[in-house]
Design a protein around this motif. Structure first.
Motif, PDB file in Angstrom:
ATOM      1  N   ASP A 115       0.960  -1.206  -0.069  1.00  0.00           N
ATOM      2  CA  ASP A 115       0.042  -0.089  -0.092  1.00  0.00           C
ATOM      3  C   ASP A 115       0.730   1.038  -0.036  1.00  0.00           C
ATOM      4  OD1 ASP A 115      -2.367   1.687  -0.057  1.00  0.00           O
ATOM      5  OD2 ASP A 115      -3.005   0.972   1.908  1.00  0.00           O
ATOM      6  N   ILE A 116       0.315   2.326  -0.295  1.00  0.00           N
ATOM      7  CA  ILE A 116       0.942   3.514  -0.453  1.00  0.00           C
ATOM      8  C   ILE A 116       1.064   4.064   0.971  1.00  0.00           C
ATOM      9  CG2 ILE A 116      -1.098   4.983  -0.594  1.00  0.00           C
ATOM     10  CD1 ILE A 116       0.146   6.816  -2.827  1.00  0.00           C
ATOM     11  N   ARG A 117       2.395   4.999   1.060  1.00  0.00           N
ATOM     12  CA  ARG A 117       2.765   5.649   2.194  1.00  0.00           C
ATOM     13  C   ARG A 117       2.877   7.242   1.899  1.00  0.00           C
ATOM     14  NH1 ARG A 117       5.810   0.619   3.161  1.00  0.00           N
ATOM     15  NH2 ARG A 117       7.692   1.513   2.384  1.00  0.00           N
ATOM     16  N   PRO A 118       1.680   7.788   1.871  1.00  0.00           N
ATOM     17  CA  PRO A 118       1.978   9.395   1.361  1.00  0.00           C
ATOM     18  C   PRO A 118       2.632  10.159   2.621  1.00  0.00           C
ATOM     19  CG  PRO A 118      -0.374   8.733   1.900  1.00  0.00           C
ATOM     20  CD  PRO A 118       0.490   7.509   2.025  1.00  0.00           C
ATOM     21  N   ASP A 119       3.239  11.286   2.159  1.00  0.00           N
ATOM     22  CA  ASP A 119       3.878  12.096   3.103  1.00  0.00           C
ATOM     23  C   ASP A 119       3.351  13.591   3.087  1.00  0.00           C
ATOM     24  OD1 ASP A 119       4.955  12.823   0.690  1.00  0.00           O
ATOM     25  OD2 ASP A 119       7.016  12.738   1.033  1.00  0.00           O
ATOM     26  N   PHE A 120       2.035  13.612   2.685  1.00  0.00           N
ATOM     27  CA  PHE A 120       1.391  14.995   2.606  1.00  0.00           C
ATOM     28  C   PHE A 120       0.855  15.315   4.079  1.00  0.00           C
ATOM     29  CE2 PHE A 120       0.720  13.378  -1.614  1.00  0.00           C
ATOM     30  CZ  PHE A 120       1.191  14.563  -2.649  1.00  0.00           C
ATOM     31  N   GLY A 121       0.810  16.517   4.148  1.00  0.00           N
ATOM     32  CA  GLY A 121       0.394  17.132   5.526  1.00  0.00           C
ATOM     33  C   GLY A 121      -1.239  16.947   5.484  1.00  0.00           C
ATOM     34  N   SER A 122      -1.683  17.150   6.573  1.00  0.00           N
ATOM     35  CA  SER A 122      -3.504  17.074   6.708  1.00  0.00           C
ATOM     36  C   SER A 122      -4.049  18.435   6.459  1.00  0.00           C
ATOM     37  CB  SER A 122      -3.784  16.478   7.942  1.00  0.00           C
ATOM     38  OG  SER A 122      -3.284  17.324   8.911  1.00  0.00           O
ATOM     39  N   TRP A 123      -5.213  18.543   6.175  1.00  0.00           N
ATOM     40  CA  TRP A 123      -5.967  19.857   5.697  1.00  0.00           C
ATOM     41  C   TRP A 123      -6.404  20.538   6.970  1.00  0.00           C
ATOM     42  CZ3 TRP A 123      -6.407  22.470   1.306  1.00  0.00           C
ATOM     43  CH2 TRP A 123      -7.315  23.786   1.245  1.00  0.00           C
ATOM     44  N   THR A 124      -5.855  21.625   7.176  1.00  0.00           N
ATOM     45  CA  THR A 124      -5.971  22.346   8.462  1.00  0.00           C
ATOM     46  C   THR A 124      -6.568  23.942   8.176  1.00  0.00           C
ATOM     47  OG1 THR A 124      -3.826  23.016   8.863  1.00  0.00           O
ATOM     48  CG2 THR A 124      -4.548  20.991   9.868  1.00  0.00           C
ATOM     49  N   ALA A 125      -6.645  24.055   6.774  1.00  0.00           N
ATOM     50  CA  ALA A 125      -6.893  25.682   6.456  1.00  0.00           C
ATOM     51  C   ALA A 125      -8.195  26.027   6.747  1.00  0.00           C
ATOM     52  CB  ALA A 125      -6.538  25.695   4.900  1.00  0.00           C
ATOM     53  N   SER A 126      -8.596  27.203   7.203  1.00  0.00           N
ATOM     54  CA  SER A 126      -9.780  27.762   7.407  1.00  0.00           C
ATOM     55  C   SER A 126      -9.998  28.683   6.422  1.00  0.00           C
ATOM     56  CB  SER A 126     -10.036  28.404   8.848  1.00  0.00           C
ATOM     57  OG  SER A 126      -8.845  29.504   8.876  1.00  0.00           O
ATOM     58  N   ASP A 127     -11.324  29.143   6.166  1.00  0.00           N
ATOM     59  CA  ASP A 127     -11.642  29.996   5.011  1.00  0.00           C
ATOM     60  C   ASP A 127     -12.432  31.443   5.635  1.00  0.00           C
ATOM     61  OD1 ASP A 127     -12.217  31.460   2.829  1.00  0.00           O
ATOM     62  OD2 ASP A 127     -13.542  29.765   1.864  1.00  0.00           O
ATOM     63  N   PRO A 128     -11.616  32.453   6.076  1.00  0.00           N
ATOM     64  CA  PRO A 128     -11.967  33.666   6.758  1.00  0.00           C
ATOM     65  C   PRO A 128     -13.068  34.345   5.494  1.00  0.00           C
ATOM     66  CG  PRO A 128      -9.681  34.008   6.031  1.00  0.00           C
ATOM     67  CD  PRO A 128      -9.774  32.597   5.952  1.00  0.00           C
ATOM     68  N   HIS A 129     -12.626  34.404   4.127  1.00  0.00           N
ATOM     69  CA  HIS A 129     -13.334  35.071   3.187  1.00  0.00           C
ATOM     70  C   HIS A 129     -14.884  34.344   3.474  1.00  0.00           C
ATOM     71  CE1 HIS A 129     -14.495  37.332  -0.283  1.00  0.00           C
ATOM     72  NE2 HIS A 129     -14.949  36.096  -0.924  1.00  0.00           N
ATOM     73  N   ILE A 130     -15.027  33.227   3.328  1.00  0.00           N
ATOM     74  CA  ILE A 130     -16.375  32.682   3.442  1.00  0.00           C
ATOM     75  C   ILE A 130     -17.245  33.384   4.673  1.00  0.00           C
ATOM     76  CG2 ILE A 130     -17.811  30.878   3.693  1.00  0.00           C
ATOM     77  CD1 ILE A 130     -17.102  31.247   0.891  1.00  0.00           C
ATOM     78  N   GLU A 131     -16.397  33.218   5.680  1.00  0.00           N
ATOM     79  CA  GLU A 131     -16.864  33.847   7.220  1.00  0.00           C
ATOM     80  C   GLU A 131     -17.355  35.221   7.081  1.00  0.00           C
ATOM     81  OE1 GLU A 131     -17.712  32.020   9.738  1.00  0.00           O
ATOM     82  OE2 GLU A 131     -16.875  30.373   8.609  1.00  0.00           O
TER      83      GLU A 131
END
Length: 591
Positions: A115-131
């Motif tokens: 199986d694959i072992r990816p090294d990407f970071g997890s998604w933690t970004a927020s969207d202040p523009h939509i707020e």
């Protein structure tokens, strides 16, 4: 002129010529034969001399025209068929004759069963523009004007007046009149007549007072005939879409500026349908023939259009040396996304674009990607033969991982054998999913790898956008080659505004039809010709006040009298253009 992203003349010599089918011949063939084995999708690009002044002129009646009445420059244009990439794998593509070109020896990839072992970071970004948009509580008109903003409206007004002046016509178009024209175009998406002049007829079966009271017929026709989006003296002759390029740049900028910041995006092909009588003639079962401009589109998973670029074929768009044209367009979309920040976006696309090489390039850019892939683009990944896999139990799969770059290729047996490639998602966890059995029409449980499940959930963004646009698309067209493209841009802006409405207005959502109706009504009522107020009398005000459609309360800087209680208020109804308190709002619209 129609073109294709696959160079069919390669390997035939630098000076050889290929005889191309003419569009007129294709249309005539469709009239004679109801079925065909052609699985291609025809898309039309602007003529070679699209920057020429003659393409600005109307060339006939714009209503109820048939294919044979198209301009000669279009009917006698060369047409090439292109694989749509939506059916079963085309094994015949692997049997193409060898190209007479120098080939470089590529290093062989080492494939391993794990199986694959990816090294990407997890998604933690927020969207202040939509707020921020949520806090503004924008109405449908306010959301639409995020894209057709004051700068864009003034730009179109200036270019249209410039073009009319070059033709010795004093048009004197204003922003108010342009909004009336936009309102009529939007309204034509859900109310259409065989001839657009019927909107202004006095006959009771066709007269539409909202349109007739907003702008006079001849004034609309004059403005529409001179509508322009670029300076003819500054056109790039190497760009087939030079006449609409400034509008494309502006709309892409606005689309990206207000796009929801999400992890998952979809990339694919959209079609700006050619407005002709034979545009939907069926070639074979389940696959309608579509004529029009092909557009590369990047959307969110819900269908918000983030970035688009009309296709010009490989003749005018040079792909990256290591990728084909489709892969190069994916890279351009990723570059546009990364202007907002280098985040671990996840892009989904189909086998028209996917290759192991593209996955490698995106991985180096820090972008996740998953897509179905044709066998000849897997760089000889040693998976089980499709014929052998078909003999196994449904849900069976085989997979391999490239040791050096952590790219996985999986072959899964569903109703047919599917190849899927990813640089971010692997096999585990394998889940059971319910699938329909073809003959018995019963539901069965089959094993489904994780990357297949995620792909099926997130890849439909472009399809959802196409579905929304097709429901109520602008019906009014001119004879200029780019007039249908302008309608597509308006429809895309309305789709995006509605997507933002669904995100920002959780408590008071309206469907797409009500959203479009609101924008059209406000544009036609608020920007109507004041010189005809006596003719309009109070009929329009009375009818729209009680129609219970699209009334929104908004803030106003200057205090005015409330239309109900007559005391001072700083709020008004955007549609009625009357000052009204929040406490008086409901009673005012039902009394």
């Amino acid at each position: 002129m129609a073109s294709t992203s696959r160079d069919v003349t390669a390997g035939r010599g630098a000076h050889s010529k290929v005889k191309s089918t003419k569009l007129l011949e294709v249309l005539n063939a469709l009239e004679e034969e109801e079925s065909s084995n052609n699985r291609g999708e025809i898309f039309i690009a602007p003529p070679d001399n699209a920057t020429g002044e003659f393409t600005d002129e109307d060339s006939g009646d714009e209503d109820g025209r048939r294919g044979a009445h198209l301009p000669g420059s279009v009917l006698h244009a060369s047409v090439l068929s292109e694989d749509s990439g939506t059916g079963e794998d085309n094994d015949d593509l692997e049997l193409q004759p060898a190209m007479k070109r120098q080939r470089t020896v590529k290093p062989q990839r080492i494939w391993t069963k794990r199986d694959i072992r990816p090294d990407f970071g997890s998604w933690t970004a927020s969207d202040p523009h939509i707020e921020d948009l949520k806090s503004q509580e924008l109405s449908p008109v306010g959301l639409f004007e995020l894209f057709f903003d004051e700068g864009t409206i003034n730009f179109i007004v200036n270019e249209t007046n410039r073009y009319a002046w070059q033709k010795n016509v004093n048009l004197s178009l204003t922003a108010q009149e342009l909004k009336c024209v936009l309102g009529i175009l939007i309204l034509s998406g859900y109310i259409s007549y065989p001839r657009r002049r019927m909107f202004w007829e006095t006959s009771p079966d066709s007269h539409h007072h909202l349109v007739a009271d907003a702008i006079r017929r001849d004034r609309f026709e004059l403005i529409f005939s001179y509508l322009h989006f670029a300076d003819n003296n500054e056109l790039d002759e190497s760009d087939r879409f030079a006449k609409v390029r400034p509008l494309i740049v502006r709309m892409n900028c606005n689309f990206q500026k207000h796009a929801p910041l999400e992890e998952f995006y979809s990339f694919g092909e959209s079609m700006c349908e050619y407005f002709g009588h034979r545009g939907s003639k069926q070639l074979h079962e389940g696959k309608p023939m579509r004529l029009g401009y092909k557009i590369w589109c990047g959307t969110t998973s819900r269908g918000y259009l983030v970035w688009f670029e009309p296709s010009q074929g490989t003749l005018f768009t040079k792909p990256d040396r290591s990728l084909d044209l489709g892969g190069s367009m994916v890279i351009k979309f990723v570059d546009a996304l990364q202007e907002r920040g280098f985040l671990p976006y996840h892009i989904f696309f189909d086998k028209v674009f996917t290759s192991v090489k593209l996955m490698s390039i995106l991985r180096k850019k820090g972008v996740k990607a998953t897509g179905t892939v044709r066998e000849y683009r897997t760089e000889r990944c040693p998976l089980k033969d499709p014929k052998e896999l078909k003999k196994m139990k449904r849900g069976s799969f085989d997979y391999k991982v490239d040791e050096s770059e952590e790219i996985i290729v999986c072959r899964w047996h569903d109703s047919s054998v599917v190849n899927i490639c990813s640089n971010a998602v692997g096999i585990e966890p394998v889940r059971l999913t319910s699938r329909q059995s073809g003959a018995a029409k019963t539901r069965t449980q089959v094993h489904q790898p994780s990357l297949v499940k995620l792909y099926q959930e997130k890849v439909r963004g472009v399809g959802r956008m196409d579905q929304n646009i097709a429901k109520y698309k602008v019906k009014i067209r001119g004879m200029k080659w780019y007039s249908s493209f302008i309608g597509y841009v308006i429809d895309a802006a309305l789709n995006n505004a509605w997507q933002l409405h669904r995100i920002c207005c959780q408590d008071a959502q309206v469907d797409l039809l009500a959203f479009r109706r609101y924008v059209a009504c406000v544009y036609l009522e608020s920007n109507a010709d004041t010189s005809s107020q006596g003719r309009r009398s109070r009929r329009l005000e009375t009818e729209s006040r009680f129609d219970m459609i699209g009334h929104w309360i908004i803030h106003q800087d200057k205090r005015t009298r409330c239309a109900l209680c007559h005391s001072q208020t700083n709020t008004r109804c955007e549609k009625c253009q009357k000052g009204v308190h929040a406490k008086c709002f409901r009673e005012y619209h039902i009394r």
